[in-house]
Design an enzyme around this catalytic site. Structure first.
Site, short mmCIF file in Angstrom:
data_model
loop_
_atom_site.label_atom_id
_atom_site.label_comp_id
_atom_site.label_asym_id
_atom_site.label_seq_id
_atom_site.Cartn_x
_atom_site.Cartn_y
_atom_site.Cartn_z
CG ASP A 133 -2.32 0.46 0.93
OD1 ASP A 133 -2.44 1.32 0.06
OD2 ASP A 133 -3.27 0.02 1.60
CD1 TRP A 168 -4.72 3.13 -3.33
CD2 TRP A 168 -3.71 5.01 -2.62
NE1 TRP A 168 -4.37 2.96 -2.02
CE2 TRP A 168 -3.76 4.08 -1.55
CE3 TRP A 168 -3.13 6.27 -2.42
CZ2 TRP A 168 -3.22 4.38 -0.30
CZ3 TRP A 168 -2.59 6.56 -1.16
CH2 TRP A 168 -2.64 5.61 -0.12
N GLY A 169 -2.94 4.63 -8.40
CA GLY A 169 -2.80 5.40 -9.64
C GLY A 169 -2.08 6.72 -9.46
CD GLU A 170 -2.48 9.40 -4.82
OE1 GLU A 170 -1.51 9.87 -4.21
OE2 GLU A 170 -3.67 9.63 -4.52
CG ASP A 190 -9.40 2.13 -1.03
OD1 ASP A 190 -8.41 2.13 -1.77
OD2 ASP A 190 -9.34 1.96 0.19
#
Ligand code: GLA
Length: 390
Positions: A133, A168-170, A190
């Protein structure tokens, strides 16, 4: 040079179950074992699902005096090695969770600056999959570097561990994730157990078809299929109604067509017959698991009539020469969608038609030439496997 044997883990999108969507912090070894048992007895394993993944909240809030992560003894009294052994004895694989930052999203210790020793620890426990994560990453440290570091640590820990990145695509993840060594990467925030969330995530990735493929799959987040509001997190959708069966069907079809890993997020102990049948649909799973892992391209349907995100067709080229074709109607009205074969490169004069197989009803629909048109109810979809025929 090492004499490590060639490994194909991560070549195809991972199939499995993850504890987060339904159980969040409320996890324990009995639950995980029950899921493993049901994977075998209820046909999930035979359908291809193999990873059982424990998400956040499995450890104590502090490392021990030697700097090691410690499984919470109240939740996992037998320890992680025993749990891994149990899962392996069933012919399944065991997944765990950590974080590139100092802490996980729920505030447990992360692997920042502990990457190599944590990877070794996971290997010793018999872990086969690590979700990694992105919370509490020190502001001035490059996320790209941290994923490269953990990838190296895992590839050298003495065990084949699938590396499931989750940022998260960041930070322009598309630009650096494949070469980092990760086998999949979360490209979105999410998921929530509602139709708006499903549509938002799918549409955010739908034209990024070149950013997925063998050994580095675009992970659109875990499935909410079959949850019906059953999460214990208010944010994910606790106590709400979740989605309709039709919406869960379309969610599953989108994730299959777009090549996302498929991590079941519902409580499979309570799966309805509909949920079980959907998750185990062999035709859809074969599309998701096609050996070439090609992205799906979008064909817009009569843009003068439809908003481009309301209704569209996805096409995925399969290894054996077939085409997987999904007709998606995300709008709230029934619509006839038509596919002109020209838009997939098939000219009428070639004399080639398409023999259509309906992947949900298991019917041969016959041979079509030049076009295929069918009414698709609101929020629904049709998925076809098409074979070229003269
Ligand atoms: C992040 C991830 C989720 C889940 C939680 C756990 O939000 O994106 O999938 O792992 O952390 O805290």
């Amino acid at each position: 040079m090492t004499d490590k044997p060639v490994s194909y883990i991560g070549c195809l999108p991972a199939l499995g179950w993850n504890s987060w969507n339904t159980f969040t912090w409320d996890i324990n070894e009995t639950l995980i074992k029950e899921v493993a048992d049901l994977f075998v007895s209820e046909g999930y394993k035979d359908a291809g699902y193999e990873y059982i993944v424990i998400d956040d909240c499995w450890s104590l809030r502090e490392r021990d005096e030697n700097g090691h992560l410690v499984p919470d003894p109240a939740k996992f009294p037998s320890g992680m090695k025993a749990l891994a052994d149990y899962i392996h004895e069933k012919g399944l694989k065991f997944g765990m969770y950590s974080c590139a930052g100092t802490h996980t999203c729920a505030g447990h210790p992360g692997s920042f600056e502990h990457e190599f020793e944590d990877a070794k620890q996971f290997a010793e426990w018999g872990v086969d999959y690590l979700k990694y994560d992105y919370c509490f990453k020190p502001r001035n440290v490059s996320g790209e570097l941290l994923y490269k570091r953990m990838s190296l640590a895992l590839k050298n820990c003495g065990r084949d561990i699938l590396f499931s990145a989750c940022n998260w695509g960041e930070d322009n993840v598309y630009d650096w994730i494949r070469e980092s060594g990760a086998h999949s990467y979360r490209s979105t925030g999410d998921i929530q157990d509602n139709w708006e969330s499903i549509k938002r995530l799918a549409l955010s990735q739908i034209d990024k078809k070149a950013f997925t493929g063998s050994f580095c799959h675009n992970d659109m987040d875990m499935l909410v299929v079959g949850m019906y509001g059953g999460s214990n997190s208010d944010w994910i959708g606790h106590g709400l109604s979740g989605c309709t069966d039709t919406q869960y069907k379309t969610h599953f079809a989108l994730w299959c067509m777009m090549g996302s890993p498929l991590m079941i997020g519902c409580d499979i102990r309570k799966a309805t017959p509909f949920t079980k049948k959907l998750l185990q649909n062999k035709n859809l799973l074969a599309i998701n698991q096609d050996p070439e892992s090609r992205g799906a391209y979008r064909i817009l349907v009569e843009p003068q009539w439809f908003g481009k995100d309301d209704a569209f067709i996805l096409v995925k080229v399969l290894q054996n020469g077939d085409l997987a074709i999904g007709l998606f109607n995300l709008s709230d009205n029934d619509r006839e969608l038509s596919l002109q074969f020209w838009d997939m490169g098939l000219s009428y004069l070639s004399g080639i038609g398409l023999s259509m197989y309906d992947c949900f009803t298991d019917e041969n629909l016959g041979v079509f030439r030049e076009r295929f048109a069918k009414n698709v109810p609101a929020n629904d979809c049709i998925v076809l496997r098409a074979s070229l025929t003269r």
